[in-house]
Design a protein around this motif. Structure first.
Motif, PDB file in Angstrom:
ATOM      1  N   SER A  87       0.795  -1.225   0.000  1.00  0.00           N
ATOM      2  CA  SER A  87       0.000   0.000   0.000  1.00  0.00           C
ATOM      3  C   SER A  87       0.827   1.273   0.000  1.00  0.00           C
ATOM      4  O   SER A  87       0.316   2.331  -0.379  1.00  0.00           O
ATOM      5  CB  SER A  87      -0.944   0.009   1.205  1.00  0.00           C
ATOM      6  N   SER A  88       2.062   1.211   0.453  1.00  0.00           N
ATOM      7  CA  SER A  88       2.862   2.438   0.496  1.00  0.00           C
ATOM      8  C   SER A  88       3.362   2.859  -0.875  1.00  0.00           C
ATOM      9  O   SER A  88       3.970   3.919  -1.016  1.00  0.00           O
ATOM     10  CB  SER A  88       4.036   2.274   1.469  1.00  0.00           C
ATOM     11  N   GLY A  89       3.110   2.052  -1.910  1.00  0.00           N
ATOM     12  CA  GLY A  89       3.365   2.464  -3.281  1.00  0.00           C
ATOM     13  C   GLY A  89       4.747   3.025  -3.528  1.00  0.00           C
ATOM     14  O   GLY A  89       5.762   2.368  -3.284  1.00  0.00           O
ATOM     15  N   GLU A 223      -0.600   6.991 -10.825  1.00  0.00           N
ATOM     16  CA  GLU A 223       0.348   6.521  -9.807  1.00  0.00           C
ATOM     17  C   GLU A 223      -0.355   6.182  -8.501  1.00  0.00           C
ATOM     18  O   GLU A 223       0.164   5.400  -7.684  1.00  0.00           O
ATOM     19  CB  GLU A 223       1.442   7.571  -9.574  1.00  0.00           C
ATOM     20  N   ASP A 224      -1.561   6.746  -8.294  1.00  0.00           N
ATOM     21  CA  ASP A 224      -2.322   6.411  -7.098  1.00  0.00           C
ATOM     22  C   ASP A 224      -2.790   4.958  -7.113  1.00  0.00           C
ATOM     23  O   ASP A 224      -3.112   4.387  -6.066  1.00  0.00           O
ATOM     24  CB  ASP A 224      -3.549   7.324  -6.966  1.00  0.00           C
ATOM     25  N   MET A 225      -2.828   4.357  -8.293  1.00  0.00           N
ATOM     26  CA  MET A 225      -3.223   2.953  -8.391  1.00  0.00           C
ATOM     27  C   MET A 225      -2.253   2.054  -7.620  1.00  0.00           C
ATOM     28  O   MET A 225      -2.633   0.988  -7.135  1.00  0.00           O
ATOM     29  CB  MET A 225      -3.305   2.535  -9.851  1.00  0.00           C
ATOM     30  N   ALA A 226      -1.001   2.502  -7.511  1.00  0.00           N
ATOM     31  CA  ALA A 226      -0.013   1.710  -6.773  1.00  0.00           C
ATOM     32  C   ALA A 226      -0.351   1.631  -5.294  1.00  0.00           C
ATOM     33  O   ALA A 226       0.035   0.677  -4.609  1.00  0.00           O
ATOM     34  CB  ALA A 226       1.377   2.318  -6.964  1.00  0.00           C
ATOM     35  N   SER A 227      -1.086   2.620  -4.792  1.00  0.00           N
ATOM     36  CA  SER A 227      -1.398   2.647  -3.363  1.00  0.00           C
ATOM     37  C   SER A 227      -2.448   1.623  -2.969  1.00  0.00           C
ATOM     38  O   SER A 227      -2.651   1.379  -1.778  1.00  0.00           O
ATOM     39  CB  SER A 227      -1.871   4.053  -2.958  1.00  0.00           C
ATOM     40  N   VAL A 228      -3.142   1.040  -3.945  1.00  0.00           N
ATOM     41  CA  VAL A 228      -4.126  -0.001  -3.625  1.00  0.00           C
ATOM     42  C   VAL A 228      -3.663  -1.369  -4.130  1.00  0.00           C
ATOM     43  O   VAL A 228      -4.441  -2.311  -4.203  1.00  0.00           O
ATOM     44  CB  VAL A 228      -5.524   0.331  -4.197  1.00  0.00           C
ATOM     45  N   ILE A 309      -8.782   7.839  -0.564  1.00  0.00           N
ATOM     46  CA  ILE A 309      -8.348   6.440  -0.551  1.00  0.00           C
ATOM     47  C   ILE A 309      -6.827   6.363  -0.698  1.00  0.00           C
ATOM     48  O   ILE A 309      -6.142   5.654   0.043  1.00  0.00           O
ATOM     49  CB  ILE A 309      -9.043   5.658  -1.682  1.00  0.00           C
ATOM     50  N   MET A 310      -6.279   7.096  -1.671  1.00  0.00           N
ATOM     51  CA  MET A 310      -4.845   7.037  -1.929  1.00  0.00           C
ATOM     52  C   MET A 310      -4.044   7.506  -0.712  1.00  0.00           C
ATOM     53  O   MET A 310      -3.127   6.822  -0.240  1.00  0.00           O
ATOM     54  CB  MET A 310      -4.495   7.911  -3.136  1.00  0.00           C
ATOM     55  N   ALA A 311      -4.377   8.688  -0.188  1.00  0.00           N
ATOM     56  CA  ALA A 311      -3.588   9.258   0.906  1.00  0.00           C
ATOM     57  C   ALA A 311      -3.687   8.408   2.162  1.00  0.00           C
ATOM     58  O   ALA A 311      -2.698   8.238   2.891  1.00  0.00           O
ATOM     59  CB  ALA A 311      -4.034  10.690   1.182  1.00  0.00           C
ATOM     60  N   SER A 312      -4.857   7.862   2.443  1.00  0.00           N
ATOM     61  CA  SER A 312      -5.013   7.024   3.636  1.00  0.00           C
ATOM     62  C   SER A 312      -4.198   5.739   3.513  1.00  0.00           C
ATOM     63  O   SER A 312      -3.618   5.270   4.501  1.00  0.00           O
ATOM     64  CB  SER A 312      -6.491   6.698   3.876  1.00  0.00           C
TER      65      SER A 312
END
Length: 418
Positions: A87-89, A223-228, A309-312
């Motif tokens: 999740s930390s991408g 790039e936010d897709m990496a966070s999930v 969602i991304m930041a959390s």
């Protein structure tokens, strides 16, 4: 965290007696719609005018240049996300490449801050749109919007991403409506299609490249897709497919939408409009014009949800590795979401939207992301150099890809600072 050159194993869902982990619930179609939701959204709905002010009729080419820069770095993200599906991408990728605690924490917080600043800016915009419909104060509506999206994000990853996916379909329909109305509606083209092709004059291309930094903002989100990634089913297959589809669809829609607008709206009018796409419907029936206005509101709301969602997930990922207070890594047994991290992110977004002048910070979002892109590409270069044997079981790109990604990101960052 895995060391550079080794592959992280996907996180599995633990049993009832084990610690509660994030749930792998996202298929590649949902991940694609998630990516489109954060990539499309408010950017294209407000940036066409500003881009046209710098690039003129050649604004579509600015979006194509931005797409090229993003696509190169996207390939680096795909390899790193399949190596380290956590999740930390980007923070995890930078740690793998540099092995510097301070750089990992700094990069992760920068990414989270850029998402929160972007969401707070969008919240104010959503409040403005809603105020025009309801007459209620903008700050109150911005507050209620963020709270609503925060609760939806905390509800569950499947539920929140499904809601974002539905909204994304509506956003896409709005852009298709713009394209279709300019082609089939009563509006007449004020220029010929051939005039959209720039000549080889340096002045033309300087404006195109300069405007590409604005256009780049519209692509921020993949790039936010990496966070999930930690919540994706079979990330090795799903993540590459979803990222590539997201960029292809976004680029096609952006280019066609921008071309449609500059061909039908005078540049001097387009350049000063805060809602440029609405100009397309100036002569449309009231129901069509008002309907598109509602779609624009929906697009802004979607951006808030996905940035929360991304930041959390970024805060959760850093806390899960011991870089931030452990309570931020606590997962709800009921929703399988990081409740405290989500609440903290929503609270910061509310504070920014209510108390601080965020215009300058919002303008720097692209620079923060480009700086992160540079670090991620260099991290992949360092990871590859440290390996004697290429890893198996992950997506792999040639070594020149992260080199080109780092160079193009630095060049676009420098152009934006000039």
């Amino acid at each position: 965290m895995t060391k550079a050159g080794t592959q992280s194993k996907p996180t599995s869902h633990d049993g009832a007696d084990g610690p509660v982990r994030l749930k792998r619930a996202l298929s590649w179609p949902l991940l694609t719609l998630y990516g489109l939701g954060v990539t499309l959204g408010a950017g294209i709905y407000v940036l066409v005018g500003a881009t046209a002010a710098q690039a003129g009729l050649y604004a579509p080419f600015s979006f194509l240049i931005a797409a090229f820069v993003v696509a190169i770095t996207a390939l680096s993200y795909i390899e790193l996300a399949t190596r380290y599906p956590v999740s930390s991408g980007a923070a995890a990728y930078i740690e793998a490449g540099f092995d510097r605690r301070w750089l990992t924490i700094g990069a992760g917080l920068l990414i989270a801050i850029s998402g929160m600043v972007s969401a707070s800016t969008v919240a104010i915009g959503a409040g403005g749109y809603l105020s025009g419909l309801t007459g209620l104060p903008v700050p109150l509506l911005a507050l209620l919007t963020v709270i609503s999206m925060g609760l939806l994000a905390a509800w569950g990853i499947s539920e929140s991403v499904t809601a974002a996916a539905v909204i994304t379909v509506i956003e896409i329909a709005g852009l298709l409506l713009v394209i279709g109305w300019t082609m089939a509606g009563p509006s007449q083209s004020i220029i010929e299609t051939a005039q959209l092709l720039p000549s080889f004059k340096a002045a033309h291309w300087f404006g195109i490249v300069a405007a590409s930094t604005l256009a780049f903002f519209a692509f921020i989100g993949f790039e936010d897709m990496a966070s999930v990634a930690e919540e994706v089913k079979d990330p090795l297959k799903a993540y590459p497919r979803a990222v590539i589809l997201t960029l292809l669809i976004s680029t096609l829609l952006y280019t066609l939408t921008t071309a449609a607008v500059v061909m039908t709206i005078p540049l001097e009018t387009l350049a000063v409009s805060s809602s440029p796409l609405l100009l397309v419907f100036a002569n449309a029936p009231a129901f069509l014009r008002e309907g598109f206005g509602l779609i624009a509101i929906v697009a802004t709301v979607n951006g808030i949800l996905i940035q929360i969602i991304m930041a959390s997930r970024m805060l959760y990922g850093l806390a899960d590795k011991g870089y931030l207070p452990k309570p931020l890594a606590v997962i709800s047994k009921r929703t399988h979401t990081p409740i405290l991290a989500t609440a903290v992110v929503a609270g910061i977004i509310i504070a920014l939207s209510q108390l601080f002048p965020i215009e300058i910070l919002a303008q720097r979002t692209s620079q923060i992301v480009l700086f992160t892109f540079t670090l991620v590409n260099v991290a992949l270069i360092r990871v590859k150099r440290s390996e004697k044997v290429p890893p198996t079981g992950c997506f792999s790109v040639p070594r020149f890809v992260p080199v080109l990604g780092a160079i193009s990101s630095v060049m676009l960052l420098a152009t934006g600072l000039l």
